[in-house]
Design a protein around this motif. Structure first.
Motif, short mmCIF file in Angstrom:
data_model
loop_
_atom_site.label_atom_id
_atom_site.label_comp_id
_atom_site.label_asym_id
_atom_site.label_seq_id
_atom_site.Cartn_x
_atom_site.Cartn_y
_atom_site.Cartn_z
N LYS A 3 0.85 -1.18 0.00
CA LYS A 3 0.00 0.00 0.00
C LYS A 3 0.89 1.23 0.00
O LYS A 3 1.88 1.29 0.72
N GLU A 37 -13.28 -0.80 -5.46
CA GLU A 37 -12.00 -1.49 -5.36
C GLU A 37 -11.34 -1.50 -6.74
O GLU A 37 -12.00 -1.34 -7.75
N GLU A 67 -4.74 6.32 -0.79
CA GLU A 67 -3.81 5.20 -0.74
C GLU A 67 -4.29 4.08 -1.64
O GLU A 67 -5.49 3.82 -1.73
N VAL A 68 -3.33 3.42 -2.29
CA VAL A 68 -3.67 2.37 -3.25
C VAL A 68 -2.73 1.17 -3.05
O VAL A 68 -1.66 1.30 -2.46
N PHE A 69 -3.15 0.03 -3.56
CA PHE A 69 -2.30 -1.15 -3.57
C PHE A 69 -1.55 -1.18 -4.88
O PHE A 69 -2.12 -0.97 -5.95
#
Length: 73
Positions: A3, A37, A67-69
């Motif tokens: 993340k 998502e 925030e991102v994966f």
């Protein structure tokens, strides 16, 4: 997958010089609206430069996601 802040991802001129196809962009937008998502991976190198996933990046950015994966190479 790790993340990280979306703002930490660096976009190369190769991506900013392109215009994504509307159908791909809209498909990603629709998936985000329905599921909240990611439907595609965002891939960055060790310097946080985007390698793949520009459309997903754009959709997350326009939706104010902080925030991102990502997959780091």
């Amino acid at each position: 997958m790790v993340k990280m802040k979306l703002s930490e991802i660096k976009i190369s001129n190769a991506f900013t010089a392109t215009t994504p196809k509307d159908d791909k962009l809209n498909a990603c937008r629709n998936y985000w609206k329905e599921n909240h998502e990611q439907d595609r991976d965002i891939v960055v190198n060790k310097n946080n430069v985007l390698i793949d996933g520009y459309i997903q990046y754009l959709v997350l950015k326009e939706n104010g996601v902080g925030e991102v994966f990502v997959k780091k190479l």
